[in-house]
Design an enzyme around this catalytic site. Structure first.
Site, PDB file in Angstrom:
ATOM      1  CG  HIS A   1      37.214  32.656  26.792  1.00 18.21           C
ATOM      2  ND1 HIS A   1      38.569  32.429  26.560  1.00 18.21           N
ATOM      3  CD2 HIS A   1      36.616  31.896  27.253  1.00 18.21           C
ATOM      4  CE1 HIS A   1      38.539  31.295  27.389  1.00 18.21           C
ATOM      5  NE2 HIS A   1      37.285  30.889  27.656  1.00 18.21           N
TER       6      HIS A   1
ATOM      7  CG  ASP B   1      29.977  30.800  31.254  1.00 21.65           C
ATOM      8  OD1 ASP B   1      29.571  29.446  31.387  1.00 21.65           O
ATOM      9  OD2 ASP B   1      31.098  31.127  31.695  1.00 21.65           O
TER      10      ASP B   1
HETATM   11  N1  CMC Z   1      32.174  43.696  28.907  1.00 22.47           N
HETATM   12  C1  CMC Z   1      32.744  44.720  28.508  1.00 22.47           C
HETATM   13  N2  CMC Z   1      34.077  45.194  28.417  1.00 22.47           N
HETATM   14  C2  CMC Z   1      34.870  43.936  28.244  1.00 22.47           C
HETATM   15  C3  CMC Z   1      34.451  42.736  28.705  1.00 22.47           C
HETATM   16  C4  CMC Z   1      33.006  42.297  29.066  1.00 22.47           C
HETATM   17  N3  CMC Z   1      32.405  41.404  29.212  1.00 22.47           N
HETATM   18  N4  CMC Z   1      35.276  41.755  28.652  1.00 22.47           N
HETATM   19  C5  CMC Z   1      36.432  42.530  28.359  1.00 22.47           C
HETATM   20  N5  CMC Z   1      36.127  43.633  28.181  1.00 22.47           N
HETATM   21  C6  CMC Z   1      37.005  44.632  27.749  1.00 22.47           C
HETATM   22  C7  CMC Z   1      37.961  45.172  29.104  1.00 22.47           C
HETATM   23  O1  CMC Z   1      37.175  46.443  29.670  1.00 22.47           O
HETATM   24  C8  CMC Z   1      39.066  45.572  28.261  1.00 22.47           C
HETATM   25  O2  CMC Z   1      39.042  46.956  27.730  1.00 22.47           O
HETATM   26  P1  CMC Z   1      40.269  47.836  27.654  1.00 22.47           P
HETATM   27  O3  CMC Z   1      41.269  47.142  26.562  1.00 22.47           O
HETATM   28  O4  CMC Z   1      39.512  49.131  26.873  1.00 22.47           O
HETATM   29  O5  CMC Z   1      40.789  48.219  29.012  1.00 22.47           O
HETATM   30  C9  CMC Z   1      39.347  44.520  27.238  1.00 22.47           C
HETATM   31  O6  CMC Z   1      37.927  44.456  26.838  1.00 22.47           O
HETATM   32  C10 CMC Z   1      40.332  43.558  27.273  1.00 22.47           C
HETATM   33  O7  CMC Z   1      39.404  42.933  28.560  1.00 22.47           O
HETATM   34  P2  CMC Z   1      40.321  42.092  29.603  1.00 22.47           P
HETATM   35  O8  CMC Z   1      39.587  41.969  31.090  1.00 22.47           O
HETATM   36  O9  CMC Z   1      41.739  42.501  29.844  1.00 22.47           O
HETATM   37  O10 CMC Z   1      40.563  40.533  29.109  1.00 22.47           O
HETATM   38  P3  CMC Z   1      40.697  39.319  30.082  1.00 22.47           P
HETATM   39  O11 CMC Z   1      41.289  38.290  29.270  1.00 22.47           O
HETATM   40  O12 CMC Z   1      41.602  39.657  31.190  1.00 22.47           O
HETATM   41  O13 CMC Z   1      39.508  38.818  30.753  1.00 22.47           O
HETATM   42  C11 CMC Z   1      37.236  37.667  30.719  1.00 22.47           C
HETATM   43  C12 CMC Z   1      38.528  37.849  30.017  1.00 22.47           C
HETATM   44  C13 CMC Z   1      36.544  36.454  30.396  1.00 22.47           C
HETATM   45  C14 CMC Z   1      37.513  37.687  32.511  1.00 22.47           C
HETATM   46  C15 CMC Z   1      36.544  39.179  30.364  1.00 22.47           C
HETATM   47  O14 CMC Z   1      36.215  39.104  29.342  1.00 22.47           O
HETATM   48  C16 CMC Z   1      35.223  39.274  31.468  1.00 22.47           C
HETATM   49  O15 CMC Z   1      35.162  39.563  32.408  1.00 22.47           O
HETATM   50  N6  CMC Z   1      34.056  38.680  30.800  1.00 22.47           N
HETATM   51  C17 CMC Z   1      32.846  38.671  31.410  1.00 22.47           C
HETATM   52  C18 CMC Z   1      32.822  37.392  32.367  1.00 22.47           C
HETATM   53  C19 CMC Z   1      32.510  36.142  31.705  1.00 22.47           C
HETATM   54  O16 CMC Z   1      31.640  35.952  30.906  1.00 22.47           O
HETATM   55  N7  CMC Z   1      33.181  35.200  31.953  1.00 22.47           N
HETATM   56  C20 CMC Z   1      33.274  33.778  31.548  1.00 22.47           C
HETATM   57  C21 CMC Z   1      34.506  33.455  30.596  1.00 22.47           C
HETATM   58  S1  CMC Z   1      34.007  32.063  29.703  1.00 22.47           S
HETATM   59  C22 CMC Z   1      33.794  30.837  30.672  1.00 22.47           C
HETATM   60  C23 CMC Z   1      35.167  30.197  31.375  1.00 22.47           C
HETATM   61  O17 CMC Z   1      35.905  29.558  30.466  1.00 22.47           O
HETATM   62  O18 CMC Z   1      35.501  30.352  32.542  1.00 22.47           O
END
Ligand code: CMC
Length: 428
Positions: free
Chosen positions: A307, A364
């Site tokens: 998140h 989720d």
């Molecule tokens: N699986 C594997 N790796 C992950 C995941 C995941 N679900 N989420 C983040 N990472 C890794 C990412 O690859 C990165 O690694 P590194 O530092 O080595 O490059 C690190 O963790 C940080 O991730 P980020 O993408 O920079 O983090 P963000 O804050 O931009 O993204 C997120 C947050 C929710 C989009 C992401 O965690 C994600 O894609 N999760 C899966 C989709 C999901 O479950 N979304 C629902 C969010 S909750 C409902 C809502 O409020 O909308």
């Protein structure tokens, strides 16, 4: 003494006030940055470090896993309040008195009819259309049947528009599902409560008397409350930014629905179940999928994990996990997908990759399992999220308009070509 931040550029120092929130959060107020520096701007793709507004609606502490609406904890609200009370609280700032709640419920019922011509629009969609696209379009279409913008300085007009959308939105949401299932549209029953009526509109059969199920309705009520607001997330920021151009409430909401649809936001609840199903089909090997999620060469992500704000267990996920187990037990459902979900969560919570990056299950991860147990089709999961988020979007839109916030218009740093002279086709 008030705190200040100092910025130094090429030996020139600039001071900026620091704003302190009621929960002691600090924000550097850079409103004067471009003016005093002669055009220097900030760069923050994804707004990871940017506060777009001050807001008194929802408090979220991602490190500690705290979520409060108007000061009330999500745990207490999920246990003790119902969805309409929470909607009132979010939108108007205080829990309603019995009289206010009664009036609010009645006013919503009064507005629960949808213009018959809206059905023609619904008819135009193919059955295969995703319900989120249909819902966004129908919400937008409502503008045509309710023309004129809301005078935000008139409490009465504002209240009227809010009640209207809270009343009509569940009807439209239920219709998107009935259309897909080739069921005749249901107009609901004003004798029922808000959530019960929503359930009836989704599931009633033309040849059967609708029977309410308390377990199902309580679970739905809880799910809607847990989704009701989440401060400046992607869809809410969209609603605020669209509304900041003084586009109307319904237009702003329609944009919010589109933003919510994406799999990185609200669409994740659908993506989670699809992922769990795929893992099940593939033999249930959770270790394989954990390895895929960790592999930087592989685009697979563990849906329902991680998140932007929570770097701890999402408090909503904690409540939903317990509720999912209760609902499945109460309804006597055994779902192998829940076992896969639990297995994945266990491994991930102990795995260094996830621990280091503070990736925990989010809202989720478990919500889809309850929706499934309640018989809600997978493609409707994000619509359920939208139904819950509606009061939050309305509250944020109302706050933004009442505070007379300026139009949202970010800056950029241009990285394209500098000036070049035009060449005619024959010269290229
Ligand atoms: N699986 C594997 N790796 C992950 C995941 C995941 N679900 N989420 C983040 N990472 C890794 C990412 O690859 C990165 O690694 P590194 O530092 O080595 O490059 C690190 O963790 C940080 O991730 P980020 O993408 O920079 O983090 P963000 O804050 O931009 O993204 C997120 C947050 C929710 C989009 C992401 O965690 C994600 O894609 N999760 C899966 C989709 C999901 O479950 N979304 C629902 C969010 S909750 C409902 C809502 O409020 O909308």
């Amino acid at each position: 003494m008030s705190k200040k931040a100092t910025l130094e550029i090429d030996g020139n120092k600039y001071e900026f006030p620091i704003i302190e929130g009621t929960e002691k959060e600090l924000g550097i107020d850079i409103k004067t940055l471009r003016g005093v520096t002669g055009g220097v701007t900030t760069i923050d793709p994804g707004y990871k470090n940017t506060g777009s507004c001050e807001s008194a609606i929802t408090f979220l502490d991602g490190e500690k896993g705290i979520l409060r609406y108007r000061g009330y904890s999500i745990e207490e609200l999920a246990e003790k309040a119902d969805f309409l009370e929470v909607a009132y609280l979010l939108i108007f700032g205080e829990l309603p008195t019995a009289e206010q709640l009664n009036k609010f419920g009645k006013d919503i019922k009064e507005e629960s009819h949808v213009d018959e011509d809206m059905k023609k629009i619904l008819d135009g969609f193919p059955k295969s259309a995703h319900p989120m696209g249909v819902l966004s379009s129908l919400t937008s279409a409502l503008i045509a049947f309710n023309p004129g913008s809301v005078d935000v300085d008139s409490e009465e007009e504002m209240y009227g528009a809010i009640v209207k959308i809270l009343a009509k939105f569940p009807v439209l949401a239920a219709w998107t599902m009935r259309k897909r299932k080739s069921l005749p549209l249901d107009y609901g029953d004003n004798a029922l409560g808000y959530v019960e009526n929503l359930h009836k509109m989704m599931f009633s059969r033309p040849n059967k008397t609708y029977e309410a199920n308390k377990i199902v309705n309580d679970a739905l009520d809880k799910l809607l409350i847990l989704h009701a607001d989440h401060e400046q997330n992607c869809s809410t920021s969209t609603v605020r930014i669209v509304g900041s151009s003084h586009a109307g409430l319904f237009a702003s909401l329609s944009a919010g629905i589109s933003a919510l649809w994406g799999p990185l936001h609200g669409g994740a609840n659908q993506a989670v179940i699809e992922m769990l199903e795929a893992i099940k089909e593939d033999g249930g090997d959770t270790a394989k999928y954990i390895a895929k999620a960790k592999d930087k060469e592989d685009s697979f992500r563990l849906m329902g994990f991680g998140h932007r704000v929570y770097k701890n267990f999402d408090p909503r996920a904690k409540i939903i996990k317990v509720a999912a187990e209760e609902v499945l037990a109460d309804l006597g459902i055994e779902d192998p997908v829940l076992d896969i979900a639990k297995g994945l969560a266990k491994v991930a919570l102990e795995d260094e990759y996830f621990v280091k990056r503070k990736l925990y299950p989010n809202v989720d991860f478990y919500s889809g399992i309850i929706y499934r147990a309640l018989g809600i089709p997978t493609e409707m999961f994000t619509v359920m999220f939208a139904l819950g988020r509606l009061p939050g979007w309305i509250a944020q839109w109302r706050e933004m308009r009442l505070r007379k916030e300026p139009i949202g218009r970010p800056r950029q740093i241009y990285t394209g070509e500098t000036y070049r002279a035009f060449k005619s086709v024959s010269e290229r």
